[in-house]
Design an enzyme around this catalytic site. Sequence first.
Site, PDB file in Angstrom:
ATOM      1  N   ASP A  95      -8.559   5.414 -27.751  1.00  0.00           N
ATOM      2  CA  ASP A  95      -9.162   5.846 -29.020  1.00  0.00           C
ATOM      3  C   ASP A  95      -8.954   4.751 -30.056  1.00  0.00           C
ATOM      4  O   ASP A  95      -8.065   4.822 -30.912  1.00  0.00           O
ATOM      5  CB  ASP A  95      -8.573   7.171 -29.482  1.00  0.00           C
ATOM      6  CG  ASP A  95      -9.370   7.748 -30.645  1.00  0.00           C
ATOM      7  OD1 ASP A  95     -10.398   7.145 -31.005  1.00  0.00           O
ATOM      8  OD2 ASP A  95      -8.966   8.779 -31.190  1.00  0.00           O
ATOM      9  N   CYS A  98      -8.110   4.997 -33.986  1.00  0.00           N
ATOM     10  CA  CYS A  98      -7.702   6.344 -34.357  1.00  0.00           C
ATOM     11  C   CYS A  98      -6.773   6.204 -35.560  1.00  0.00           C
ATOM     12  O   CYS A  98      -5.990   5.255 -35.635  1.00  0.00           O
ATOM     13  CB  CYS A  98      -6.945   6.970 -33.181  1.00  0.00           C
ATOM     14  SG  CYS A  98      -6.365   8.627 -33.526  1.00  0.00           S
ATOM     15  N   GLY A 374       1.650  15.089 -38.666  1.00  0.00           N
ATOM     16  CA  GLY A 374       2.519  15.972 -37.892  1.00  0.00           C
ATOM     17  C   GLY A 374       1.721  16.575 -36.757  1.00  0.00           C
ATOM     18  O   GLY A 374       0.563  16.211 -36.526  1.00  0.00           O
ATOM     19  N   HIS A 399       3.754   6.693 -35.982  1.00  0.00           N
ATOM     20  CA  HIS A 399       2.421   7.219 -36.310  1.00  0.00           C
ATOM     21  C   HIS A 399       2.365   8.743 -36.275  1.00  0.00           C
ATOM     22  O   HIS A 399       1.408   9.338 -36.743  1.00  0.00           O
ATOM     23  CB  HIS A 399       1.367   6.641 -35.377  1.00  0.00           C
ATOM     24  CG  HIS A 399       1.229   7.322 -34.044  1.00  0.00           C
ATOM     25  ND1 HIS A 399       2.293   7.472 -33.174  1.00  0.00           N
ATOM     26  CD2 HIS A 399       0.165   7.891 -33.443  1.00  0.00           C
ATOM     27  CE1 HIS A 399       1.863   8.100 -32.094  1.00  0.00           C
ATOM     28  NE2 HIS A 399       0.595   8.369 -32.224  1.00  0.00           N
TER      29      HIS A 399
END
Length: 476
Positions: A95, A98, A374, A399
């Site tokens: 991804d 992202c 989160g 991240h």
Amino acid sequence: MQKKHLQRKSETEWWIEPTGPMRVPGIIYGSEDLIEAMDDKVREQVSNVAALPGIQKASYAMPDAHWGYGFPIGGVAAFDPDQGGVISAGGVGFDISCGVRTLHTGLVRDDIERVKETLADALYAHIPAGVGSRGAIRLNPEQMDAMLQGGAAWAVAQGWGLPEDLQAIEERGRMAGADAGCVSPQAKKRQKDEMGTLGSGNHYLEVQEVTDLYDSEIATAFGLQVGDIVLSVHCGSRGLGHQIGTEFLKSMALAARSHGITLPDRELACAPIHSELGQQYLGAMRAAMNCAMANRQIITHLVRQIFAEVLPLAELDLLYDVSHNTCKMEEHDIDGVRKNVFVHRKGATRSFGPGHADIPQAFRSLGQPVLIGGTLGTASYILCGTQQTMGLAFGSAVHGAGRQMSRRQATKQWQGRAVIDELAARGILIRSPSQRGVAEEAPGAYKDVSQVVEAAHVAGLARKVARLEPVICVKG
DNA sequence: ATGTGC
């Protein structure tokens, strides 16, 4: 992870001394608890990355690291093109770009409480989520190429967003050096109706409340106060990035031998930065970065339209937008010499300290916002890059919470409906097309984000600024 | 992460 393989250098810094084919040490950041809970696979993968040609200083893993394809997720590694340095599709991730963006709303908790359900329904209705979700926008081939070259700047020029948004995005919303010609027709085909969609997995759109501040000066500069409502979006380059990753992993694996590269693991497929294939991947990957930034920009526009209907007093100003699956050429201090290196951050956020030219003027003197998403139903955090960070892992930080359980394992342990009901009882509204997706993303399937953030703070990877709690979550 | 799996 077995600590006997590691040398503890400080409270939160653990070294793997170079052995065998390793060219540099491995360095894993984390508290003792996080290191103990970490899969041994992370140590293996960090060591494998340390064996790649042209690697600089060390192969790093962040406190939220877990096993990934080739490189660990939460891995950081930089390569010098003039020392045979490589670029790796697995070092960026499937991804591509992202990331997370957070918007102020100008609202407080009381403003949204009465319209919470309406707002949740409207966000869910207008921002497509889930595997294969399609948006309202269709791109013809010319528009596709313009998007891939122009990123969020293209989106704003089309009327999706405000010019000032661009100042609050890494690379000012447009990654230079993108080459739409390096992106396959198949990748473009997959993306043509996926702009403005969230996707699935851990992607989400969340309305959040600021519950705690840890640094009042930086919080003020970031425009954050306790009780504020903010909105965060976590998503990436959808089918396009995935297709590019898949194609280049294959071609890099096939070409490795012709480039004189011996791979410690086939999944570490890579190409010299100074090779034709390396340059093609760079062109395609940067185009995918533009796709991801354009996607988050379009979603922002949709969000603003929804708020204009439901809560017309809201003012949605972009705080910041980060990408945590990237490879970027950056100037760093390597053993006392300033050098341009290609920094791979896979599941790691850039965390530049004070003074860097890419940081918006409003908080350039403090450092860049580091947005930490989160997991479902748990807190998110906003941190800030520091001067110290620059010397640790090329200016990088965590991240997110980081997975601690496989998706399959999670679906055995939880049911989506029960997770949604439990969160509803705590006042958190979930909207998702997939019960199974929710089960896979159950909070217990992830590490404790607070522990991860604390470790990053103690390690000096970034400084804690604010804690956010979810109110509404649209989940892919 | 992903037209979830060669």
